[in-house]
Scaffold this motif. Structure first.
Motif, PDB file in Angstrom:
ATOM      1  N   ASP A  84       9.609  -9.377   5.084  1.00  0.00           N
ATOM      2  CA  ASP A  84       8.183  -9.183   4.850  1.00  0.00           C
ATOM      3  C   ASP A  84       7.420  -8.687   6.074  1.00  0.00           C
ATOM      4  O   ASP A  84       6.221  -8.450   6.000  1.00  0.00           O
ATOM      5  N   MET A 136       9.935  -3.483   0.678  1.00  0.00           N
ATOM      6  CA  MET A 136       8.885  -4.412   0.237  1.00  0.00           C
ATOM      7  C   MET A 136       8.410  -4.065  -1.167  1.00  0.00           C
ATOM      8  O   MET A 136       8.220  -4.953  -2.018  1.00  0.00           O
ATOM      9  N   LEU A 137       8.218  -2.791  -1.430  1.00  0.00           N
ATOM     10  CA  LEU A 137       7.780  -2.375  -2.766  1.00  0.00           C
ATOM     11  C   LEU A 137       8.866  -2.655  -3.803  1.00  0.00           C
ATOM     12  O   LEU A 137       8.580  -3.125  -4.914  1.00  0.00           O
ATOM     13  N   ARG A 138      10.093  -2.371  -3.427  1.00  0.00           N
ATOM     14  CA  ARG A 138      11.220  -2.562  -4.342  1.00  0.00           C
ATOM     15  C   ARG A 138      11.355  -4.023  -4.752  1.00  0.00           C
ATOM     16  O   ARG A 138      11.662  -4.341  -5.901  1.00  0.00           O
ATOM     17  N   HIS A 139      11.140  -4.920  -3.776  1.00  0.00           N
ATOM     18  CA  HIS A 139      11.308  -6.355  -4.031  1.00  0.00           C
ATOM     19  C   HIS A 139       9.986  -7.063  -4.305  1.00  0.00           C
ATOM     20  O   HIS A 139       9.942  -8.283  -4.324  1.00  0.00           O
ATOM     21  N   ARG A 140       8.902  -6.270  -4.467  1.00  0.00           N
ATOM     22  CA  ARG A 140       7.585  -6.809  -4.813  1.00  0.00           C
ATOM     23  C   ARG A 140       7.128  -7.873  -3.813  1.00  0.00           C
ATOM     24  O   ARG A 140       6.663  -8.959  -4.198  1.00  0.00           O
ATOM     25  N   VAL A 141       7.256  -7.548  -2.532  1.00  0.00           N
ATOM     26  CA  VAL A 141       6.862  -8.479  -1.474  1.00  0.00           C
ATOM     27  C   VAL A 141       5.352  -8.435  -1.283  1.00  0.00           C
ATOM     28  O   VAL A 141       4.765  -7.374  -1.077  1.00  0.00           O
ATOM     29  N   ARG A 142       4.709  -9.574  -1.333  1.00  0.00           N
ATOM     30  CA  ARG A 142       3.282  -9.745  -1.055  1.00  0.00           C
ATOM     31  C   ARG A 142       3.084 -11.118  -0.444  1.00  0.00           C
ATOM     32  O   ARG A 142       3.514 -12.102  -1.051  1.00  0.00           O
ATOM     33  N   HIS A 184      -0.923  -2.344  -2.129  1.00  0.00           N
ATOM     34  CA  HIS A 184       0.348  -3.004  -2.448  1.00  0.00           C
ATOM     35  C   HIS A 184       0.497  -4.342  -1.720  1.00  0.00           C
ATOM     36  O   HIS A 184       1.580  -4.939  -1.729  1.00  0.00           O
ATOM     37  N   GLY A 185      -0.580  -4.799  -1.078  1.00  0.00           N
ATOM     38  CA  GLY A 185      -0.524  -6.081  -0.399  1.00  0.00           C
ATOM     39  C   GLY A 185       0.174  -6.038   0.949  1.00  0.00           C
ATOM     40  O   GLY A 185       0.572  -7.079   1.482  1.00  0.00           O
TER      41      GLY A 185
END
Length: 253
Positions: A84, A136-142, A184-185
């Motif tokens: 992250d 991060m986008l692929r794993h939806r990291v926020r 995208h956070g």
């Protein structure tokens, strides 16, 4: 973001500011992969980081090589079980005037000298940020965070056209990526140190160091511990993005 919860990659971690960042993150309980091209420095870092509450792993990587960057990010994802945070610290100096008159000829800044600095200081952070942001986008990291270590010499400094240009470009990327990735956070921020007590500073001539120090109102160089405080603030303050913090003793370059 909480320091103890982050999973990070820190580039340029074998020495100087990057080393301080890696050690402080591990001592704060974070999990990270410390990346550098200097294998000896990484081994030393690993020894120094033993016993820290966090998890400090190392990987020898040339950030100018796209294949190595891609592999390093995938390896970090697997080893840390997620990712992250990215801290781009890798950087080099190859100082020289654009042109300088000699007795019978004009000395010019070699293209190889220009390219080496741009590749490491600008293309390297671009490659790392691209791969980490994609992950991060692929794993939806926020939330996510990317921090670029720039320099106050991004405003221009004689004898450092390649270095200044690379850092000015990095400042522009920090602003641009901050705007692009906010929806995208993912926050993107920068730190621009002034004269700091690192091995890189030792490579400057005494004349250059004295000239730069004369422009620092506080009259001294900074420490890597003081630069760390800027990174700690950026990590903890979730409302800070698309900005670069100057930590330079009030320098007027």
């Amino acid at each position: 973001m909480k320091l103890e919860n982050i999973r990070a990659i820190v580039t340029g971690a074998a020495s100087g500011i990057g080393r301080q960042f890696a050690l402080q993150l591990a001592r704060s309980g974070a999990s990270l992969v410390a990346v550098d091209i200097d294998s000896d420095g990484l081994r030393s870092l690993a020894r120094e980081g033993q016993g820290a509450p966090g998890r400090l792993l190392t990987a020898q990587v040339d950030v100018t090589r796209e294949d190595e960057v891609k592999a390093a990010v995938e390896d970090a994802l697997a080893q840390l079980e997620g990712l992250d945070t990215l801290v781009n610290c890798a950087g080099i100096l190859r100082d020289g005037l654009l042109v300088a008159p000699e007795e019978e000829w004009v000395r010019k800044l070699p293209t190889a000298q220009w390219k080496a600095v741009i590749d490491t200081n600008l293309t390297g952070p671009y490659l790392m940020a691209r791969e980490v942001a994609a992950a991060m986008l692929r794993h939806r990291v926020r939330p996510g965070l990317i921090v670029n270590v720039s320099s106050v010499t991004s405003k221009g400094n004689p004898g450092q056209s390649n270095y200044s240009a690379s850092k000015a470009g990095l400042d522009a990327l920090t602003r641009t990526w901050g705007l692009e990735l906010a929806p995208h956070g993912i926050r993107v921020a920068g730190i621009a140190p002034g004269l700091t007590d690192t091995p890189m500073l030792a490579t400057m001539s005494s004349e250059q160091r004295e000239r730069l120090l004369a422009q620092v109102p506080l009259g001294r160089v900074g420490t890597t511990e003081e630069i760390w405080l800027a990174l700690e603030f950026i990590i903890r303050c979730d409302y800070f993005t698309a900005r670069v913090i100057d930590i330079d003793g009030g320098a007027t370059f």
